[in-house]
Design a protein around this motif. Structure first.
Motif, short mmCIF file in Angstrom:
data_model
loop_
_atom_site.label_atom_id
_atom_site.label_comp_id
_atom_site.label_asym_id
_atom_site.label_seq_id
_atom_site.Cartn_x
_atom_site.Cartn_y
_atom_site.Cartn_z
N TYR A 186 2.98 -19.39 3.32
CA TYR A 186 2.15 -18.78 4.36
C TYR A 186 3.02 -18.13 5.43
N VAL A 187 4.00 -18.88 5.91
CA VAL A 187 4.89 -18.37 6.96
C VAL A 187 5.68 -17.17 6.45
N GLU A 188 6.11 -17.21 5.20
CA GLU A 188 6.87 -16.11 4.61
C GLU A 188 6.06 -14.81 4.60
N ASN A 189 4.75 -14.92 4.50
CA ASN A 189 3.90 -13.74 4.32
C ASN A 189 3.08 -13.38 5.56
N LEU A 190 3.43 -13.94 6.71
CA LEU A 190 2.65 -13.68 7.92
C LEU A 190 2.49 -12.20 8.21
N SER A 191 3.55 -11.44 8.05
CA SER A 191 3.51 -10.01 8.41
C SER A 191 2.64 -9.20 7.46
N ARG A 192 2.26 -9.77 6.32
CA ARG A 192 1.45 -9.03 5.34
C ARG A 192 -0.03 -9.35 5.48
N MET A 193 -0.37 -10.31 6.34
CA MET A 193 -1.75 -10.75 6.47
C MET A 193 -2.48 -9.92 7.51
N GLY A 194 -3.79 -10.00 7.47
CA GLY A 194 -4.61 -9.29 8.43
C GLY A 194 -6.08 -9.46 8.12
N THR A 195 -6.91 -9.11 9.09
CA THR A 195 -8.35 -9.30 8.95
C THR A 195 -9.01 -8.14 8.22
N PHE A 196 -8.51 -6.94 8.43
CA PHE A 196 -9.18 -5.75 7.91
C PHE A 196 -8.85 -5.51 6.44
N HIS A 197 -9.79 -4.84 5.75
CA HIS A 197 -9.64 -4.55 4.33
C HIS A 197 -8.94 -3.20 4.15
N LEU A 198 -7.73 -3.23 3.61
CA LEU A 198 -6.95 -2.01 3.46
C LEU A 198 -7.59 -1.02 2.50
N ARG A 199 -8.06 -1.50 1.38
CA ARG A 199 -8.64 -0.59 0.39
C ARG A 199 -9.92 0.05 0.92
N ALA A 200 -10.75 -0.73 1.60
CA ALA A 200 -11.97 -0.17 2.18
C ALA A 200 -11.64 0.92 3.19
N TYR A 201 -10.57 0.71 3.94
CA TYR A 201 -10.16 1.71 4.93
C TYR A 201 -9.69 2.99 4.25
N ARG A 202 -9.03 2.87 3.11
CA ARG A 202 -8.58 4.06 2.38
C ARG A 202 -9.79 4.87 1.89
N TYR A 203 -10.79 4.18 1.35
CA TYR A 203 -12.01 4.88 0.93
C TYR A 203 -12.68 5.55 2.14
N PHE A 204 -12.77 4.80 3.23
CA PHE A 204 -13.36 5.33 4.46
C PHE A 204 -12.65 6.59 4.91
N GLN A 205 -11.33 6.55 4.94
CA GLN A 205 -10.56 7.72 5.35
C GLN A 205 -10.86 8.94 4.47
N ARG A 206 -10.89 8.72 3.17
CA ARG A 206 -11.10 9.82 2.24
C ARG A 206 -12.48 10.45 2.45
N TYR A 207 -13.49 9.61 2.54
CA TYR A 207 -14.85 10.11 2.74
C TYR A 207 -15.00 10.79 4.10
N LEU A 208 -14.48 10.13 5.14
CA LEU A 208 -14.65 10.67 6.49
C LEU A 208 -13.92 12.01 6.64
N ASP A 209 -12.73 12.12 6.10
CA ASP A 209 -12.00 13.38 6.17
C ASP A 209 -12.81 14.51 5.55
#
Length: 367
Positions: A186-209
């Motif tokens: 867990y500690v090793e991967n702290l910088s890779r964690m987060g609340t938001f969904h990366l893939r959903a954001y990519r879809y959102f960006q594509r559609y919104l653009d």
């Protein structure tokens, strides 16, 4: 495709794919609540079909510090009577631990109640999933999670290049067998964690653009572009009544209107201050018809039947949702039913026009 649906869901799907329902008829179908909505209580009883369900949940939630017994009893009763469902992910995880549900069942409950299953890039979800997988208890999982260092805020972490990081984290934690190993990984991967969904954001960006700079075929000027206010008004409002008013709404009307996106949400999501919702992602698919690059798609061909066209969209939409860690389409979900109905648009009618007509008729008596 119908082999993946329950009997009642398959009936709903067949009614939609028949093409015999006008938008006005669809609005009446929704307004009269003729959809056997998939409820939390029924789903939970399918997962835990034993008579002590209410007793176990009530006792478990009374253990919460400061919990008032009458309040807990009322809350659990409301959940199991179908008058409400839990919306706090902590509560849903606690239910899963209390009833000895599997990791998969916990994910299904989370998806039903919050539109997002277990998110393996979010620290708490990752830890709780591991404890469920190893048949350990809620109190132990909660106590362990509270000892872990906090995940750095989104703005303080480096931009993650790979959309596959959630799957990579899941695979990295699967082999772990001890709590000591779990802490170290867990500690090793702290910088890779987060609340938001990366893939959903990519879809959102594509559609919104695509909506911000629409093609001339849409009557837009890609050089000038649209503001987010204009995008919201021009494409995403779809005659949905504005404001927070709910008085006089049916259950179905409330479910479809709930969390309808607005300009503030679009701005917050684009600035990474808010996560992409499942409802917004489905709306963007409908509005753009998933055509953001002008490339050929077989769905443009006239030889496809209405049922074939709907089946193809079914697979594409579900692949997108699964890719984002969200529940796939469910014809027993009121908004999903409306999405599926919009997907049956044919001829010169767009999917968004078809959805807009239903919404306009559905809320005509409350606007």
């Amino acid at each position: 495709m119908n082999e993946f649906l329950t009997h009642s869901s398959a009936i709903q799907y067949q009614q939609i794919s028949s093409g015999e329902m006008s938008p006005e008829m669809a609005a009446g179908y929704l307004r009269d609540q003729r959809i056997p909505l998939r409820g939390f209580a029924d789903t939970l009883r399918e997962m835990y079909p034993y008579p002590d369900l209410q007793f176990r949940l009530t006792n478990a939630f009374r253990e919460t510090a400061g919990a008032a017994p009458p309040s807990v009893t009322r809350k659990v009763h409301n959940w199991l009577s179908g008058s409400s469902r839990p919306s706090d992910r902590e509560d849903i995880f606690r239910i899963a631990f209390t009833l000895d549900l599997s990791e998969g069942q916990a994910g299904a409950l989370l998806g039903l109640c919050t539109d997002c299953g277990i998110h393996y890039r979010e620290g708490r979800d990752l830890v709780y999933a591991w404890f469920l997988r190893h048949d350990l208890g809620y109190q132990e999982a909660r106590a362990f999670y509270l000892t872990l260092p906090p995940v750095p805020p989104e703005e303080e972490r480096p931009e993650t290049a790979s959309d596959a990081v959630t799957q990579e984290l899941l695979e990295a934690f699967l082999p772990i067998q001890t709590i000591e190993e779990l802490r170290e990984r867990y500690v090793e991967n702290l910088s890779r964690m987060g609340t938001f969904h990366l893939r959903a954001y990519r879809y959102f960006q594509r559609y919104l653009d695509y909506l911000v700079r629409p093609s001339p075929a849409w009557g837009g000027d890609p050089e000038a572009g649209y503001s987010l206010d204009a995008v919201m008004e021009r494409y995403l409002s779809l005659h949905m009544p504005s404001g927070k008013r709910r008085a006089g709404y049916t259950v179905t009307q409330k479910l479809i209107k709930r969390n309808w996106p607005n300009t503030t949400a679009l701005k917050n999501i684009r600035a990474r201050r808010e996560d992409v919702s499942r409802k917004l992602l489905l709306l963007l698919y409908i509005i753009t018809e998933n055509v953001t690059d002008g490339q050929y798609t077989e769905l443009d061909e006239d030889y496809l039947s209405l049922e074939d066209r709907l089946d193809d969209h079914w697979w594409v939409v579900n692949a997108m949702l699964a890719d984002c860690g969200m529940p796939v389409l469910d014809p027993r979900n009121a908004f999903d039913w409306l999405v599926l109905y919009a997907l049956t648009a044919t001829g010169d009618q767009s999917m968004s026009e078809r959805m807009e007509q239903v919404i306009e008729a559905l809320y005509a008596d409350v606007t």
